[in-house]
Design an enzyme around this catalytic site. Structure first.
Site, mmCIF file in Angstrom:
data_model
loop_
_atom_site.group_PDB
_atom_site.id
_atom_site.type_symbol
_atom_site.label_atom_id
_atom_site.label_comp_id
_atom_site.label_asym_id
_atom_site.label_seq_id
_atom_site.Cartn_x
_atom_site.Cartn_y
_atom_site.Cartn_z
ATOM 1 N N ASN A 1 36.245 30.716 38.810
ATOM 2 C CA ASN A 1 36.724 30.715 37.424
ATOM 3 C C ASN A 1 36.293 29.568 37.103
ATOM 4 O O ASN A 1 37.050 28.449 36.808
ATOM 5 C CB ASN A 1 38.177 30.987 37.303
ATOM 6 N N GLU B 1 38.761 40.467 35.518
ATOM 7 C CA GLU B 1 40.088 39.702 35.195
ATOM 8 C C GLU B 1 39.978 39.314 33.833
ATOM 9 O O GLU B 1 40.352 37.900 33.681
ATOM 10 C CB GLU B 1 40.546 38.807 36.352
ATOM 11 N N LYS C 1 34.541 41.575 48.792
ATOM 12 C CA LYS C 1 35.938 41.305 49.618
ATOM 13 C C LYS C 1 36.049 42.167 50.600
ATOM 14 O O LYS C 1 35.830 43.531 50.570
ATOM 15 C CB LYS C 1 37.041 41.392 48.313
ATOM 16 N N ASP D 1 42.498 42.790 47.099
ATOM 17 C CA ASP D 1 42.650 41.579 46.850
ATOM 18 C C ASP D 1 43.463 40.807 48.053
ATOM 19 O O ASP D 1 44.301 40.503 47.819
ATOM 20 C CB ASP D 1 43.305 41.121 45.704
ATOM 21 N N GLU E 1 46.608 33.373 50.458
ATOM 22 C CA GLU E 1 47.153 33.713 48.940
ATOM 23 C C GLU E 1 48.438 34.796 49.063
ATOM 24 O O GLU E 1 49.475 34.378 48.755
ATOM 25 C CB GLU E 1 46.082 34.154 48.059
#
EC number: 3.2.1.139
Length: 833
Positions: free
Chosen positions: A211, A292, A367, A372, A400
């Protein structure tokens, strides 16, 4: 006693061997480095070996640069470091050296203890030097004629560091790369990080968050990126950057970022040229686009290939870099009412028809699973669809959804479920590890990336045990067939001690940690049942998976649970796999139970292969997982005095915290699904806590009862908070249990907004006092609410209690944290409530 250590050296401590073990090694007097440039990995390797010999064997060795040929019978042994070519040019015999791949190395100890460390390139020589030192640090002799080649050429790290110094999914303090929107002046930690990376064969890094921010490309930061590259280059680590797709509009002042617009093409061409001026060995660009809410080529009516190829062409004109395009492209505003909608389908739907459209320096980063970084997912089927376009598999060292480094969770057993999976492309063996290595489809560029969240904390990841995942990631990129037990044992010997009790303790806890975490969070393939609608992604919040557009749905209702991803009646996801795999997942009876709810929507009463119903498995697994988490801290205590006290206490604190939070997870998930389906636990445990005293049932002064949202984040759905934000509250209760010795556990909420103070009295005696300061200690993403993220527990062991004693809790609020308390448990020794 051992001197305290802070973790800054990770597994490269080079602790001294015992005198008995050290005496088994000959004295190394000379190190011959066949290169002496400041930025050369060969020179770095020589200095590292010099340092390691001093630390491990207390030997002083001189560094020279002239090769002495022939065997040396008497006197100090010699270590030669260089490339195969440089060794040959200096007169060395290379006829006996096997073929090396890029970055591979030859490690050879002869009969006189002379050592040859020769790389296919300079990085390979450095990797060989580290291999030699890490064997030496474990008291192991240098092997003879040992050849080691990496499984894949790309072995990279993705940092998620932001220019302001924060780190997305960062649980170890601020960035070592950036601060206040610019590259840091002091890059000492960056060099130290490159050393750790090189020691396990990692050769590239994307230094900023996917990002990304357009200011990364300001003149000051372009120069700063050059300094980062300089800091990492001696360790054989090359850098790349993640780019923000709309930078031409924001930084360049253009009216569009259309990848086919000549002005946009010229903008990126100029930026690329400037980057190569500062970083001549740039590895390339990482692109997150149309994901996203991010802009991308689809924003401008172009294809994903159009966007990737624009960057690829710019790199071709100025250097040899590659574009890594993330396949994490999906719509996060899906309509859940449409039974056919499925976020898991997105990667294949977006990329399956683009295999022949990308430039030859474009790779697609996928991924490991289609959602996720969940606690368990099937292998992404996209690996079976791209034959011409090389791929990179994306793992995550940052935990995460996996406890955020506050819960121990050793990840190689999870990774192996992916790497060892056979996709059966065209009916032929197609293990994922053979696809990403390039072997299956004949690629020259492919490999591995992992999201890594090192920060400025001396532990690097906020937890000493979490560093096993960074070490293991490097080991698995080099050799994905590695045995996960061997890896954790090597790491333990290097990080803590070779003492058998230490090695056995760390190994057993680590190997149990992922299945334990899976059991008390989300099992049967339902995903990690945490809060997904906010950024926490940490504590339990099972209802958050449904009722939103993010697509991580469980489709749980009063009767059934799980996603129907079959072709026959569901979203069709199962059909994205090659035929042999698709047929297995299409049917309930051939789908493994650990992925049942990923692929099928079944009644809670559906019988698993174990004979249990789905809901009873949920109840049992959550109790089993939470119970095993209680054993970690007591087992860790076995190594007290065998390692330094600082690191012992650091790990112990986190294991005790994990034990308490595992109970929060267990109760939250079980209470939620019991309320959802109204099917009781066959063993009568869920909702029945005979050793608990609910805070709302206590005698309250200055405290008030409040409901907790979601209800399952509190025992009984309620808790107490002080009625004032500056005056203490008191909660009292007469102990109803028989006299004896108890472990007293207090469950409370430690959230952002203040640091409350607590005192616990029993029979008028102060048992303990503590502060609600976990957010300052644990560093993971905390909540500002009383919920499953902030719910925690403190336990006071072996308290003598008489029936009729008064238990008294005094909570002093601070700021918006109103000393919240959920319940108190009186636990006979050995009992987990």
């Amino acid at each position: 006693m051992f001197p305290d250590e802070n973790g800054i050296d990770g597994w490269l401590r080079y602790a001294p061997l015992s005198s008995e073990l050290a005496s088994q090694f000959k004295r190394y007097g000379n190190i011959i480095a066949l290169r002496n440039d400041e930025s050369s990995p060969v020179r770095t390797a020589a200095k590292e070996i010099q340092h390691g010999l001093k630390r491990i064997l207390n030997q002083e060795a001189n560094i020279g640069h002239d090769l002495i040929t022939g065997s040396q019978v008497e006197g100090p042994a010699t270590i030669v470091i260089g490339t195969v070519n440089s060794f040959s040019h200096a007169g060395g015999d290379v006829s006996h050296i096997a073929q090396l791949k890029e970055d591979g190395f030859w490690l050879h100890g002869d009969d006189y203890d002379n050592v040859q460390i020769l790389g296919q390139n300079e990085r390979g020589a450095l990797y060989g030097a580290f291999a030699f030192l890490m064997l030496l640090a474990q008291g192991k002799q240098c092997p003879s004629a040992h050849v080691s080649n990496p499984s894949a050429p790309i072995r990279w790290v993705n940092q998620w560091d932001n220019l302001d110094g924060s780190i997305e999914r960062g649980y170890a303090g601020p960035s070592i790369f950036f601060r206040d929107m610019v590259v840091q002046d002091d890059l000492t930690r960056v060099s130290q990080y490159a050393r750790l990376m090189a020691s396990v064969g990692l050769n590239g890094i994307i230094v900023n968050n996917v990002n990304s921010h357009h200011d990364l490309l300001s003149p000051r930061n372009l120069a700063g990126l050059g300094r980062i590259a300089n800091a990492m280059r001696p360790w054989g680590v090359r850098i790349g950057v993640a780019l923000f797709f709309d930078t031409p509009k924001i930084l360049g002042g253009l009216s569009t970022s259309d990848p086919l617009d000549p002005g946009v093409i010229a903008f990126w061409d100029k930026i690329t040229a400037q980057l190569y001026q500062h970083v001549p060995d740039l590895i390339g660009y990482l692109i997150k686009a149309n994901s996203e809410g991010q802009p991308g080529p689809l924003t401008y009516g172009r294809t994903l290939a159009d966007g990737a190829n624009m960057f690829a062409d710019a790199l071709k004109r100025h250097g040899a870099g590659v574009v890594v395009y993330r396949a994490f492209v999906y719509n996060h505003h899906l309509d859940e009412s449409n039974w056919k909608n499925d976020r898991a389908n997105a990667a294949v739907e977006y990329f399956k028809d683009m295999d022949s459209l990308f430039e030859d320096n474009v790779l697609v980063q996928i991924k490991y699973g289609p959602i996720d970084f969940q606690v368990r997912e099937p292998t992404s089927p996209l690996f079976a669809h791209l034959r011409k376009t090389p791929t990179i598999i994306e793992f995550q060292v940052a935990q995460e959804y996996l406890g955020q480094q506050s819960h121990v969770c050793y990840l190689p057993p999870l990774w192996k479920t992916i790497l060892d999976f056979d996709l059966r492309v065209d009916g032929k063996p197609s293990l994922v590890r053979d696809i990403v290595s390039g072997e299956r489809f004949g690629w020259n560029q492919s490999g591995y990336a992992a999201v890594v969240n090192v920060g400025s904390d001396s532990t690097w990841l906020g937890s000493h045990l979490a560093m096993s995942n960074l070490y293991a990631y490097g080991r698995y990129t080099w050799d994905p067939t590695s045995n996960e037990v061997d890896v954790i044992q090597d790491w333990t010997r290097l990080t803590f001690s070779s003492h058998s009790t230490v090695v056995d303790t760390v190994t057993s806890i680590s190997m149990e940690s992922w299945p334990t975490y899976e059991n008390y969070t989300g099992n049967l393939g339902i995903q990690t049942l945490c809060e997904i609608t906010k950024t926490c992604h940490y504590g339990p919040r099972p209802d958050a998976a449904d009722g939103n557009g993010w697509g991580q749905w469980t489709r749980a209702d009063a009767h059934a649970i799980g996603m129907d991803r079959t072709v026959a009646t569901g979203t069709g996801y199962a059909g994205q796999y090659p035929v042999e795999v698709a047929e297995k997942f299409e049917k309930v009876k051939t789908t493994p139970d650990d992925l049942l709810l990923w692929f099928h929507h079944v009644p809670y009463t559906h019988k698993l292969k174990s004979g249990k119903t789905v809901i009873q498995h949920f109840y049992d697994a959550h109790y089993e997982g939470a119970a095993n988490a209680q054993t970690f801290a007591p087992r860790w205590k076995a190594i007290q005095g065998l390692i330094d006290d600082s690191r012992f206490q650091h790990v112990l604190f986190r294991l005790v915290y994990q034990a308490g939070h595992a109970i929060v997870w267990r109760d939250s998930i079980n209470e939620f699904y019991k309320a959802k389906c109204s099917i009781p636990d066959e063993q009568g445990r869920v909702g029945n806590y005979p050793w608990r005293i609910e805070a709302e049932s206590m005698d309250l002064t200055g405290y008030a009862v409040v409901p907790i949202t979601p209800f399952e984040a509190a025992s009984g759905g309620k808790a107490i908070i002080t009625t004032s934000n500056d005056k203490p509250g008191t909660a009292k209760y007469t102990v109803p249990f028989e006299s004896g010795v108890y472990n007293i556990a207090v469950n409370y909420y430690d959230h952002l907004g203040g640091t409350s103070q607590y005192k616990l009295f029993v029979g008028g005696q102060l048992i303990g006092e503590w502060a609600g300061d976990l957010s300052k200690v644990l560093l993971h993403d905390f909540s500002d609410l009383r919920d499953g993220h902030s719910a925690t527990r403190i336990t006071f062991d072996t308290v003598h209690v008489n029936k009729g004693d008064v238990i008294e809790l005094i909570g002093t609020p601070d700021g918006t944290e109103l000393a919240p308390i959920d319940y108190v448990s009186f636990l006979p020794p050995g009992l987990v409530d």
